[in-house]
Design an enzyme around this catalytic site. Structure first.
Site, PDB file in Angstrom:
ATOM      1  N   LYS A  41       0.834  -1.203   0.000  1.00  0.00           N
ATOM      2  CA  LYS A  41       0.000   0.000   0.000  1.00  0.00           C
ATOM      3  C   LYS A  41       0.869   1.254   0.000  1.00  0.00           C
ATOM      4  CE  LYS A  41      -1.831  -1.428   3.770  1.00  0.00           C
ATOM      5  NZ  LYS A  41      -2.650  -1.676   4.983  1.00  0.00           N
ATOM      6  N   THR A  55      -7.982   9.430   8.533  1.00  0.00           N
ATOM      7  CA  THR A  55      -7.416   8.225   7.910  1.00  0.00           C
ATOM      8  C   THR A  55      -7.256   7.071   8.890  1.00  0.00           C
ATOM      9  OG1 THR A  55      -5.193   9.094   8.334  1.00  0.00           O
ATOM     10  CG2 THR A  55      -6.164   9.571   6.182  1.00  0.00           C
ATOM     11  N   GLY A  79      -7.788   3.811  10.534  1.00  0.00           N
ATOM     12  CA  GLY A  79      -8.484   2.575  10.188  1.00  0.00           C
ATOM     13  C   GLY A  79      -8.511   2.225   8.721  1.00  0.00           C
ATOM     14  N   THR A  80      -7.736   2.934   7.900  1.00  0.00           N
ATOM     15  CA  THR A  80      -7.754   2.630   6.460  1.00  0.00           C
ATOM     16  C   THR A  80      -7.250   1.216   6.177  1.00  0.00           C
ATOM     17  OG1 THR A  80      -5.618   3.768   6.319  1.00  0.00           O
ATOM     18  CG2 THR A  80      -7.563   5.005   5.649  1.00  0.00           C
ATOM     19  N   GLY A  81      -6.171   0.810   6.852  1.00  0.00           N
ATOM     20  CA  GLY A  81      -5.616  -0.519   6.606  1.00  0.00           C
ATOM     21  C   GLY A  81      -6.547  -1.624   7.052  1.00  0.00           C
ATOM     22  N   CYS A  82      -7.158  -1.460   8.221  1.00  0.00           N
ATOM     23  CA  CYS A  82      -8.117  -2.447   8.723  1.00  0.00           C
ATOM     24  C   CYS A  82      -9.299  -2.568   7.765  1.00  0.00           C
ATOM     25  CB  CYS A  82      -8.616  -2.049  10.111  1.00  0.00           C
ATOM     26  SG  CYS A  82      -7.332  -1.777  11.344  1.00  0.00           S
TER      27      CYS A  82
END
Length: 398
Positions: free
Chosen positions: A185, A218, A220-223
């Site tokens: 990412k 932003t 929690g974007t990865g979760c």
């Protein structure tokens, strides 16, 4: 089918990331979320104030409870808590024949460390079980320092210095060494355009270049991305499609962020209702108008928010609280619009069933791809694919 998603991750008291973001994502995409909580955190938009790991035995018990009764169609792994838990989870998931998405959470958006060196070293076993691993750039650099991966990188590069992720080789070595796909990412990179790279087993690579969304919300974007991928895989979508649709979910949730807190705020999962899904969605209607000004005033009075207008005052689009849109257009015929996840595939399916189209899929200047047909009573119907551009076109009104 309602896909059953097992989420193995930590709890975020602020509701922006972790289990809370995972549950919201799975729910908004039509799945059933089940959880095995690995850690309890006290955190908000400003940072992590405290972390309490859940004992590995309790994590295993949670997993066994749902697997033996409800069943599982996909697994998402996030914050793991400890090396002991990582190894216990790896032991339990070995042999489970469902897609596993591993988001190697090490550092919160605020910068707080959520995994020590021993835990990161244990990630290798979980990565080897995963269908796809989703590290961001700092996590990718940390994974390059795990013993097995570092040794492989040094051998591949013929060097003894610390390997750099800038060359892109880390993703390739991870995919080959662990026999899993790697989604690197690019959100932590510099510049106005971010790039995500999917390295699949066998060396195939897919890139997505997207304009960076200007927001501090932003957390929690990865979760969210990993849970969306897991849900899409549970629906049976190919990996590339699952990732593409998950990225769209994240981008819409970023655009819909409610602006809470004083730091890195939560995303707006709750607003992504009618933009994504496995089936055609009735989310747009166009009505004719013979008085543009009066029509705009009328729908504004009903509580709709105008998001598009034209200089010649012949077309306007409004957004409703539930996420559907309605347009008024001079000289138009009343038309219902069904958004499709894959328009071309849906049109091909309908043609095979004998449905006749007046217009096959065609790219439009307003950034929608449309196919048109008529129902048995002569009513116009449009099947289309618009992504972010239904509610967030480049010319959206402030």
């Amino acid at each position: 089918m309602t896909p059953r998603i097992l989420i193995i991750a930590g709890s975020d008291s602020g509701g922006g990331a972790g289990i809370q973001a995972d549950i919201k994502t799975v729910t908004m995409l039509g799945g059933h979320a089940m959880t095995a909580i690995t850690a309890i955190t006290a955190q908000n938009t400003l940072g992590v104030q405290a972390v309490l790991p859940v004992p590995a035995g309790m994590v295993v018990a949670q997993i066994n409870s749902v697997v033996t009764d409800i069943g599982v169609d996909a697994v998402k792994i996030g914050m793991i808590g400890s090396a002991e838990t990582a190894n216990a989870v790896a032991d339990l998931l070995t042999g489970l024949k469902v897609p596993i998405v591993f988001d190697p959470v090490m550092v919160a958006t605020s910068g707080d460390v959520l995994a020590d060196a021993e835990t990161v070293a244990a990630f290798e076993r979980l990565m080897a079980l995963a269908a796809v691993v989703t590290p961001n750039l700092p996590e990718l650099e940390a994974l390059a320092q795990t013993p097995t991966v570092r040794a492989e990188l040094v051998e591949a590069r013929g060097q003894t210095t610390r390997p750099s992720t800038g060359s892109g080789r880390t993703e390739d070595v991870l995919a080959r060494l662990l026999d899993c796909a790697i989604l690197a990412k690019g959100g932590h990179g510099d510049g106005a355009v971010l790039t995500d790279r999917l390295i699949e087993i066998g060396g195939g690579e897919t890139r997505w270049d997207s304009e960076r969304i200007d927001t501090v919300s932003t957390h929690g974007t990865g979760c969210t991305l990993a849970s969306a991928i897991a849900t899409n895989l549970a629906y049976g979508q190919p990996l590339k499609v699952a990732v593409a649709n998950a990225r769209q979910f994240v981008r819409l949730a970023l655009r819909d962020a409610p602006g809470l807190g004083n730091g890195h705020g939560p995303m707006g999962h709750q607003a992504v209702r009618l933009d994504l899904g496995p089936c055609a969605r009735l989310n747009q209607i166009t009505l004719p108008t013979d008085d543009y000004t009066k029509s705009c005033a009328f729908y504004a009075r009903l509580g709709l928010k105008q998001i598009v207008e034209t200089e010649d005052a012949h077309y306007a689009r409004f957004e409703t609280a539930g996420g559907a849109t309605l347009s008024v257009e001079s000289g138009a015929r009343p038309t219902v619009y069904f958004e499709c996840q894959d328009l071309d595939a849906e049109v091909a399916r309908l043609q095979n069933e004998g449905v006749t189209f007046d217009q096959l899929p065609t790219d439009q200047s307003w950034l929608w791809r449309e196919a048109r047909l008529t129902d048995p009573s002569g009513n116009p119907v449009c099947l289309y694919q618009a992504g972010e551009n239904r509610r967030y076109p480049p010319w959206r009104l402030d």
